[in-house]
Design an enzyme around this catalytic site. Structure first.
Site, PDB file in Angstrom:
ATOM      1  N   PHE A   1     116.146 -14.521  49.178  1.00 18.26           N
ATOM      2  CA  PHE A   1     114.943 -15.275  48.286  1.00 18.26           C
ATOM      3  C   PHE A   1     115.434 -17.048  48.360  1.00 18.26           C
ATOM      4  O   PHE A   1     115.123 -17.298  47.251  1.00 18.26           O
ATOM      5  CB  PHE A   1     115.147 -14.362  47.078  1.00 18.26           C
ATOM      6  CG  PHE A   1     114.483 -13.410  46.905  1.00 18.26           C
ATOM      7  CD1 PHE A   1     113.292 -13.290  47.860  1.00 18.26           C
ATOM      8  CD2 PHE A   1     115.310 -12.296  47.288  1.00 18.26           C
ATOM      9  CE1 PHE A   1     112.028 -11.570  47.841  1.00 18.26           C
ATOM     10  CE2 PHE A   1     114.821 -11.063  47.526  1.00 18.26           C
ATOM     11  CZ  PHE A   1     113.273 -10.200  47.790  1.00 18.26           C
ATOM     12  N   SER A   2     116.605 -17.556  49.272  1.00  9.60           N
ATOM     13  CA  SER A   2     117.478 -18.675  48.804  1.00  9.60           C
ATOM     14  C   SER A   2     116.518 -19.692  49.500  1.00  9.60           C
ATOM     15  O   SER A   2     116.775 -21.123  49.199  1.00  9.60           O
ATOM     16  CB  SER A   2     118.798 -18.721  48.742  1.00  9.60           C
ATOM     17  OG  SER A   2     118.926 -18.739  50.325  1.00  9.60           O
TER      18      SER A   2
ATOM     19  N   LYS B   1     115.677 -20.560  52.532  1.00 12.18           N
ATOM     20  CA  LYS B   1     116.452 -20.684  54.053  1.00 12.18           C
ATOM     21  C   LYS B   1     114.593 -20.787  54.882  1.00 12.18           C
ATOM     22  O   LYS B   1     114.572 -21.896  55.878  1.00 12.18           O
ATOM     23  CB  LYS B   1     117.331 -19.712  54.744  1.00 12.18           C
ATOM     24  CG  LYS B   1     118.344 -19.206  53.778  1.00 12.18           C
ATOM     25  CD  LYS B   1     119.369 -18.329  54.447  1.00 12.18           C
ATOM     26  CE  LYS B   1     118.912 -17.117  54.647  1.00 12.18           C
ATOM     27  NZ  LYS B   1     118.218 -16.466  53.363  1.00 12.18           N
ATOM     28  N   SER B   2     113.783 -20.019  55.137  1.00 16.87           N
ATOM     29  CA  SER B   2     113.030 -19.723  56.518  1.00 16.87           C
ATOM     30  C   SER B   2     112.276 -21.332  55.459  1.00 16.87           C
ATOM     31  O   SER B   2     111.701 -22.143  56.302  1.00 16.87           O
ATOM     32  CB  SER B   2     112.220 -19.451  55.891  1.00 16.87           C
ATOM     33  OG  SER B   2     112.369 -17.293  56.301  1.00 16.87           O
TER      34      SER B   2
ATOM     35  N   ASP C   1     115.690 -17.981  63.310  1.00 16.13           N
ATOM     36  CA  ASP C   1     115.184 -17.527  61.895  1.00 16.13           C
ATOM     37  C   ASP C   1     116.346 -16.339  61.831  1.00 16.13           C
ATOM     38  O   ASP C   1     115.836 -16.000  63.746  1.00 16.13           O
ATOM     39  CB  ASP C   1     114.208 -18.251  61.512  1.00 16.13           C
ATOM     40  CG  ASP C   1     114.230 -17.567  59.788  1.00 16.13           C
ATOM     41  OD1 ASP C   1     115.386 -18.186  58.989  1.00 16.13           O
ATOM     42  OD2 ASP C   1     113.370 -17.309  59.775  1.00 16.13           O
ATOM     43  N   GLU C   2     117.069 -16.214  61.118  1.00 13.30           N
ATOM     44  CA  GLU C   2     117.234 -14.807  61.040  1.00 13.30           C
ATOM     45  C   GLU C   2     118.699 -14.714  61.984  1.00 13.30           C
ATOM     46  O   GLU C   2     118.644 -13.837  62.440  1.00 13.30           O
ATOM     47  CB  GLU C   2     116.593 -13.707  61.588  1.00 13.30           C
ATOM     48  CG  GLU C   2     115.029 -13.251  60.380  1.00 13.30           C
ATOM     49  CD  GLU C   2     115.794 -13.112  58.834  1.00 13.30           C
ATOM     50  OE1 GLU C   2     116.384 -12.999  58.775  1.00 13.30           O
ATOM     51  OE2 GLU C   2     114.604 -13.084  57.863  1.00 13.30           O
TER      52      GLU C   2
ATOM     53  N   GLN D   1     121.713 -14.239  61.655  1.00 11.85           N
ATOM     54  CA  GLN D   1     122.630 -13.225  61.989  1.00 11.85           C
ATOM     55  C   GLN D   1     122.332 -11.603  62.587  1.00 11.85           C
ATOM     56  O   GLN D   1     123.171 -10.982  62.307  1.00 11.85           O
ATOM     57  CB  GLN D   1     122.887 -12.671  60.416  1.00 11.85           C
ATOM     58  CG  GLN D   1     121.526 -11.949  59.088  1.00 11.85           C
ATOM     59  CD  GLN D   1     120.185 -12.809  58.755  1.00 11.85           C
ATOM     60  OE1 GLN D   1     120.003 -13.942  58.702  1.00 11.85           O
ATOM     61  NE2 GLN D   1     118.996 -12.608  58.665  1.00 11.85           N
TER      62      GLN D   1
ATOM     63  N   CYS E   1     119.890 -15.826  40.100  1.00 15.03           N
ATOM     64  CA  CYS E   1     119.799 -14.252  40.410  1.00 15.03           C
ATOM     65  C   CYS E   1     118.529 -13.244  38.835  1.00 15.03           C
ATOM     66  O   CYS E   1     118.346 -13.896  37.966  1.00 15.03           O
ATOM     67  CB  CYS E   1     121.123 -14.658  39.260  1.00 15.03           C
ATOM     68  SG  CYS E   1     122.054 -12.565  38.903  1.00 15.03           S
TER      69      CYS E   1
ATOM     70  N   CYS F   1     120.814 -12.694  35.387  1.00 15.45           N
ATOM     71  CA  CYS F   1     121.415 -13.918  34.615  1.00 15.45           C
ATOM     72  C   CYS F   1     120.799 -15.251  34.872  1.00 15.45           C
ATOM     73  O   CYS F   1     120.571 -15.970  33.711  1.00 15.45           O
ATOM     74  CB  CYS F   1     122.636 -13.331  34.911  1.00 15.45           C
ATOM     75  SG  CYS F   1     123.099 -14.205  36.075  1.00 15.45           S
TER      76      CYS F   1
HETATM   77  P1  ADP Z   1     114.828 -16.482  52.304  1.00 13.04           P
HETATM   78  O1  ADP Z   1     114.821 -17.361  53.456  1.00 13.04           O
HETATM   79  O2  ADP Z   1     116.578 -17.494  51.886  1.00 13.04           O
HETATM   80  O3  ADP Z   1     114.962 -15.155  52.131  1.00 13.04           O
HETATM   81  P2  ADP Z   1     112.356 -17.662  51.928  1.00 13.04           P
HETATM   82  O4  ADP Z   1     112.346 -19.380  52.080  1.00 13.04           O
HETATM   83  O5  ADP Z   1     111.449 -16.747  52.357  1.00 13.04           O
HETATM   84  O6  ADP Z   1     114.028 -17.225  51.516  1.00 13.04           O
HETATM   85  O7  ADP Z   1     111.809 -17.685  49.849  1.00 13.04           O
HETATM   86  C1  ADP Z   1     111.949 -18.745  49.112  1.00 13.04           C
HETATM   87  C2  ADP Z   1     110.655 -18.289  47.997  1.00 13.04           C
HETATM   88  O8  ADP Z   1     111.214 -16.996  47.107  1.00 13.04           O
HETATM   89  C3  ADP Z   1     110.517 -19.554  47.107  1.00 13.04           C
HETATM   90  O9  ADP Z   1     110.666 -20.811  47.236  1.00 13.04           O
HETATM   91  C4  ADP Z   1     110.543 -18.485  45.576  1.00 13.04           C
HETATM   92  O10 ADP Z   1     109.052 -18.725  45.980  1.00 13.04           O
HETATM   93  C5  ADP Z   1     110.709 -17.612  45.955  1.00 13.04           C
HETATM   94  N1  ADP Z   1     111.237 -16.341  45.461  1.00 13.04           N
HETATM   95  C6  ADP Z   1     111.164 -14.901  44.937  1.00 13.04           C
HETATM   96  N2  ADP Z   1     112.005 -14.671  45.036  1.00 13.04           N
HETATM   97  C7  ADP Z   1     113.459 -15.463  44.516  1.00 13.04           C
HETATM   98  C8  ADP Z   1     114.428 -15.522  43.483  1.00 13.04           C
HETATM   99  N3  ADP Z   1     115.226 -14.461  42.711  1.00 13.04           N
HETATM  100  N4  ADP Z   1     114.522 -16.701  43.960  1.00 13.04           N
HETATM  101  C9  ADP Z   1     114.296 -17.616  44.553  1.00 13.04           C
HETATM  102  N5  ADP Z   1     112.877 -18.034  44.781  1.00 13.04           N
HETATM  103  C10 ADP Z   1     112.516 -16.953  44.554  1.00 13.04           C
HETATM  104 ZN    ZN Z   2     123.669 -13.547  37.848  1.00 14.95          ZN
END
Ligand code: ADP
Ligand code: ZN
Length: 191
Positions: free
Chosen positions: A18-19, A21-22, A88-89, A91, A145, A148
């Site tokens: 959810f950071s 990356k994609s 992508d992915e 890892q 997070c 928090c």
């Molecule tokens: P990753 O590839 O790192 O898993 P994605 O690019 O698929 O991440 O998804 C990022 C999107 O996920 C954010 O733009 C937001 O819309 C959503 N999202 C859902 N939960 C969270 C969270 N806890 N923190 C940040 N973004 C989140």
């Molecule tokens: Zn936390």
């Protein structure tokens, strides 16, 4: 100029689930295509959670990607005139992916890898740490997070409503367990 500058380098986009990356990988590929560069996009065949021939971000964006079983297949699949290779992915590949990325970058390609840098226990994940070491450019993203609101560097794995155990297998794609973005302090692993 006496010296011609050569093209080719490795970029890594890392962080927890959810950071973004994609999203970031899709953004970089879109911009390369706007610049009329020839781009090839790959993903490991293991990751078929959403779509077998696409990369899906959690905000719903899709981008076509060629699934490959093994890292070596990327070398055969990339044409000699390709300019940008996105993976992508990352890892989920074995260590051979590092050699593949180095080879493509040496040949003059811009290689962009996205992947988890830590597993659900908070340990360095597969080939990502080595890729971080050999890359020219590294972007480390944070999610939010869910406990928090702090910067979430880790992925919390929850099975049957409970945090995972230390000895649970690392990779289980598409199973019914849940994943949450958590910071260092809210991340839990049962021992
Ligand atoms: P990753 O590839 O790192 O898993 P994605 O690019 O698929 O991440 O998804 C990022 C999107 O996920 C954010 O733009 C937001 O819309 C959503 N999202 C859902 N939960 C969270 C969270 N806890 N923190 C940040 N973004 C989140
Ligand atoms: Zn936390």
């Amino acid at each position: 100029p006496v010296h011609m500058q050569k093209q080719g380098w490795i970029e890594v986009i890392c962080g927890g689930m959810f950071s973004g990356k994609s999203e970031e990988l899709i953004r970089r590929v879109r911009r390369a295509r706007i610049a009329k560069q020839r781009v090839s996009v790959f993903k490991p065949a293991i990751d078929d959670r959403y779509h077998s021939e696409a990369i899906a971000s959690h905000n719903g964006e899709l981008m076509e990607a060629q699934p490959v079983q093994r890292a070596e297949e990327i070398l055969d699949a990339v044409s000699a005139d390709c300019q940008v290779v996105a993976i992508d992915e990352v890892q989920f590949f074995d260590g051979v992916i590092v050699e593949v990325c180095q080879r493509l970058a040496d040949q003059g390609m811009r290689v962009i890898c996205a992947g988890l840098d830590q597993d659900f226990r908070g340990r360095p994940f597969g080939p990502t740490p080595t890729l971080l070491a050999v890359a020219e450019f590294v972007t480390k993203l944070q999610a939010i997070c869910v406990r928090c609101g702090g910067p979430a560097s880790r992925t919390q794995r929850i099975v049957d409503g409970r945090p995972v155990r230390e000895d649970d297998p690392v990779i289980r794609v598409g199973a019914s367990e849940q994943y949450e973005a958590r910071c260092r302090h809210c991340h839990e692993v049962l021992r």
